[in-house]
Design a protein around this motif. Sequence first.
Motif, PDB file in Angstrom:
ATOM      1  N   GLU A  16      52.020 -88.381   6.792  1.00  0.00           N
ATOM      2  CA  GLU A  16      50.885 -87.232   6.668  1.00  0.00           C
ATOM      3  C   GLU A  16      51.727 -85.878   7.000  1.00  0.00           C
ATOM      4  O   GLU A  16      51.278 -84.737   6.481  1.00  0.00           O
ATOM      5  CB  GLU A  16      49.835 -87.412   8.136  1.00  0.00           C
ATOM      6  N   ARG A  17      52.707 -85.889   7.944  1.00  0.00           N
ATOM      7  CA  ARG A  17      53.424 -84.692   8.107  1.00  0.00           C
ATOM      8  C   ARG A  17      54.108 -84.108   6.890  1.00  0.00           C
ATOM      9  O   ARG A  17      54.369 -82.911   6.756  1.00  0.00           O
ATOM     10  CB  ARG A  17      54.630 -85.034   9.190  1.00  0.00           C
ATOM     11  N   ILE A  18      54.830 -85.257   5.970  1.00  0.00           N
ATOM     12  CA  ILE A  18      55.140 -84.680   4.475  1.00  0.00           C
ATOM     13  C   ILE A  18      54.317 -84.090   3.689  1.00  0.00           C
ATOM     14  O   ILE A  18      54.430 -83.085   3.202  1.00  0.00           O
ATOM     15  CB  ILE A  18      55.918 -85.975   4.143  1.00  0.00           C
ATOM     16  N   LEU A  19      53.046 -84.528   3.624  1.00  0.00           N
ATOM     17  CA  LEU A  19      52.112 -84.124   2.772  1.00  0.00           C
ATOM     18  C   LEU A  19      51.665 -82.629   3.298  1.00  0.00           C
ATOM     19  O   LEU A  19      51.414 -81.905   2.474  1.00  0.00           O
ATOM     20  CB  LEU A  19      50.707 -85.204   2.648  1.00  0.00           C
ATOM     21  N   LYS A  20      51.519 -82.633   4.508  1.00  0.00           N
ATOM     22  CA  LYS A  20      51.022 -81.273   5.046  1.00  0.00           C
ATOM     23  C   LYS A  20      51.944 -80.225   5.102  1.00  0.00           C
ATOM     24  O   LYS A  20      51.667 -79.221   4.555  1.00  0.00           O
ATOM     25  CB  LYS A  20      50.778 -81.581   6.655  1.00  0.00           C
ATOM     26  N   ALA A  21      53.431 -80.663   5.173  1.00  0.00           N
ATOM     27  CA  ALA A  21      54.545 -79.766   4.895  1.00  0.00           C
ATOM     28  C   ALA A  21      54.454 -79.125   3.435  1.00  0.00           C
ATOM     29  O   ALA A  21      54.552 -77.975   3.174  1.00  0.00           O
ATOM     30  CB  ALA A  21      55.758 -80.251   5.351  1.00  0.00           C
ATOM     31  N   ALA A  22      54.180 -80.059   2.650  1.00  0.00           N
ATOM     32  CA  ALA A  22      54.354 -79.739   1.125  1.00  0.00           C
ATOM     33  C   ALA A  22      52.887 -78.904   0.924  1.00  0.00           C
ATOM     34  O   ALA A  22      53.370 -77.789  -0.007  1.00  0.00           O
ATOM     35  CB  ALA A  22      54.347 -81.095   0.258  1.00  0.00           C
ATOM     36  N   GLN A  24      51.715 -76.813   3.139  1.00  0.00           N
ATOM     37  CA  GLN A  24      51.788 -75.464   3.601  1.00  0.00           C
ATOM     38  C   GLN A  24      52.821 -74.645   2.944  1.00  0.00           C
ATOM     39  O   GLN A  24      52.618 -73.488   2.948  1.00  0.00           O
ATOM     40  CB  GLN A  24      52.425 -75.735   5.019  1.00  0.00           C
ATOM     41  N   ILE A  25      54.126 -75.270   2.363  1.00  0.00           N
ATOM     42  CA  ILE A  25      55.059 -74.528   1.465  1.00  0.00           C
ATOM     43  C   ILE A  25      54.140 -73.956   0.339  1.00  0.00           C
ATOM     44  O   ILE A  25      54.448 -72.746   0.071  1.00  0.00           O
ATOM     45  CB  ILE A  25      55.953 -75.494   1.171  1.00  0.00           C
ATOM     46  N   ALA A  26      53.434 -74.973  -0.304  1.00  0.00           N
ATOM     47  CA  ALA A  26      52.674 -74.442  -1.545  1.00  0.00           C
ATOM     48  C   ALA A  26      52.023 -73.237  -1.242  1.00  0.00           C
ATOM     49  O   ALA A  26      51.811 -72.131  -1.964  1.00  0.00           O
ATOM     50  CB  ALA A  26      51.931 -75.585  -2.127  1.00  0.00           C
ATOM     51  N   GLU A  27      51.279 -73.264  -0.094  1.00  0.00           N
ATOM     52  CA  GLU A  27      50.237 -72.196   0.193  1.00  0.00           C
ATOM     53  C   GLU A  27      50.838 -70.929   0.387  1.00  0.00           C
ATOM     54  O   GLU A  27      50.376 -69.872   0.416  1.00  0.00           O
ATOM     55  CB  GLU A  27      49.417 -72.736   1.371  1.00  0.00           C
ATOM     56  N   ASP A  28      52.165 -70.935   1.101  1.00  0.00           N
ATOM     57  CA  ASP A  28      52.762 -69.992   1.608  1.00  0.00           C
ATOM     58  C   ASP A  28      53.629 -69.133   0.408  1.00  0.00           C
ATOM     59  O   ASP A  28      53.673 -68.070   0.185  1.00  0.00           O
ATOM     60  CB  ASP A  28      53.947 -70.256   2.518  1.00  0.00           C
ATOM     61  N   ILE A  39      60.908 -79.847   2.404  1.00  0.00           N
ATOM     62  CA  ILE A  39      59.853 -80.512   3.085  1.00  0.00           C
ATOM     63  C   ILE A  39      60.556 -81.132   4.240  1.00  0.00           C
ATOM     64  O   ILE A  39      60.066 -81.152   5.423  1.00  0.00           O
ATOM     65  CB  ILE A  39      59.102 -81.575   2.161  1.00  0.00           C
ATOM     66  N   ALA A  40      61.851 -81.664   4.109  1.00  0.00           N
ATOM     67  CA  ALA A  40      62.457 -82.610   4.994  1.00  0.00           C
ATOM     68  C   ALA A  40      62.868 -81.367   6.054  1.00  0.00           C
ATOM     69  O   ALA A  40      62.806 -81.657   7.353  1.00  0.00           O
ATOM     70  CB  ALA A  40      63.780 -83.164   4.367  1.00  0.00           C
ATOM     71  N   ASP A  41      63.353 -80.055   5.553  1.00  0.00           N
ATOM     72  CA  ASP A  41      63.749 -79.068   6.615  1.00  0.00           C
ATOM     73  C   ASP A  41      62.348 -78.845   7.558  1.00  0.00           C
ATOM     74  O   ASP A  41      62.377 -78.784   8.956  1.00  0.00           O
ATOM     75  CB  ASP A  41      64.121 -77.826   6.151  1.00  0.00           C
ATOM     76  N   ALA A  42      61.285 -78.804   7.004  1.00  0.00           N
ATOM     77  CA  ALA A  42      59.965 -78.364   7.475  1.00  0.00           C
ATOM     78  C   ALA A  42      59.486 -79.334   8.803  1.00  0.00           C
ATOM     79  O   ALA A  42      59.098 -79.158   9.726  1.00  0.00           O
ATOM     80  CB  ALA A  42      58.864 -78.157   6.775  1.00  0.00           C
ATOM     81  N   ILE A  43      59.588 -80.634   8.410  1.00  0.00           N
ATOM     82  CA  ILE A  43      59.224 -81.673   9.305  1.00  0.00           C
ATOM     83  C   ILE A  43      60.523 -82.155  10.233  1.00  0.00           C
ATOM     84  O   ILE A  43      60.455 -83.099  11.040  1.00  0.00           O
ATOM     85  CB  ILE A  43      58.797 -82.955   8.445  1.00  0.00           C
ATOM     86  N   GLU A  44      61.764 -81.456   9.949  1.00  0.00           N
ATOM     87  CA  GLU A  44      62.931 -81.815  10.842  1.00  0.00           C
ATOM     88  C   GLU A  44      63.452 -83.302  10.586  1.00  0.00           C
ATOM     89  O   GLU A  44      63.597 -84.014  11.781  1.00  0.00           O
ATOM     90  CB  GLU A  44      62.861 -81.299  12.430  1.00  0.00           C
ATOM     91  N   TYR A  45      63.182 -83.781   9.522  1.00  0.00           N
ATOM     92  CA  TYR A  45      63.970 -85.226   9.114  1.00  0.00           C
ATOM     93  C   TYR A  45      64.763 -84.929   8.118  1.00  0.00           C
ATOM     94  O   TYR A  45      65.045 -83.663   7.435  1.00  0.00           O
ATOM     95  CB  TYR A  45      62.484 -86.258   8.635  1.00  0.00           C
ATOM     96  N   THR A  46      65.523 -86.121   7.404  1.00  0.00           N
ATOM     97  CA  THR A  46      66.490 -85.865   6.477  1.00  0.00           C
ATOM     98  C   THR A  46      65.629 -86.386   5.179  1.00  0.00           C
ATOM     99  O   THR A  46      64.482 -86.812   5.094  1.00  0.00           O
ATOM    100  CB  THR A  46      67.500 -87.182   6.432  1.00  0.00           C
ATOM    101  N   THR A  47      66.437 -85.945   4.043  1.00  0.00           N
ATOM    102  CA  THR A  47      65.370 -85.983   2.729  1.00  0.00           C
ATOM    103  C   THR A  47      65.131 -87.375   2.557  1.00  0.00           C
ATOM    104  O   THR A  47      64.350 -87.845   1.713  1.00  0.00           O
ATOM    105  CB  THR A  47      66.255 -85.477   1.672  1.00  0.00           C
TER     106      THR A  47
END
Length: 192
Positions: A16-22, A24-28, A39-47
């Motif tokens: 869900e965090r991955i989808l939400k981050a994607a 948010q990036i698209a909206e911005d 997306i990985a950077d936004a959720i602070e995980y690896t690719t």
Amino acid sequence: MKHLERKIREKQQIRERILKAALQIAEDEGWTAVTIRRIADAIEYTTSIVYSHFDSKEALLDELATGGFESLSRQLQKILSKERDPAQQLRKLSEINWDFAVQHMALYNLMFNMGKPKNPGAEKGMELVQQVFKSLTGKEDVQEYVLNWICLRRGCIHTMLNFNYKEKGQASPRSSKKRYMSFIDRFIQSIL
């Protein structure tokens, strides 16, 4: 057992965090800015974590579009279950599309303007729309009416939301919606 349940819950939360981050990036910044790395950077995980949930960016976008179509179809079904007059059904379906586009512009653009392949959620929504037109016109072949409505609806939404109020001093979403609904009302009157 609780450990397994917690792992499943955590995995779903990451998805869900991955989808939400994607989104948010698209909206911005728009959909071209959405990458697995971003997306990985936004959720602070690896690719690799992102790839463990989605095989590709395309798979992620497909899931977002599917979720959007399902949400829109649920709203359409709710209206059709409450409203019996076909003209009012079509008017409210049109209004729901406007409201969805305003509230979820990036998602709306992904669903309708990025050449996504046929989606089961979209097909379900189209079946509902066809039923409304059959009831409204008393005809079985309603393809031309549906196509005209789609062109009017999508053209107005795209034009008004992307050009009207983005520029300083232009029409607000509220006045644009009023204008959009007047176009829809004239369209409905033309087929009655």
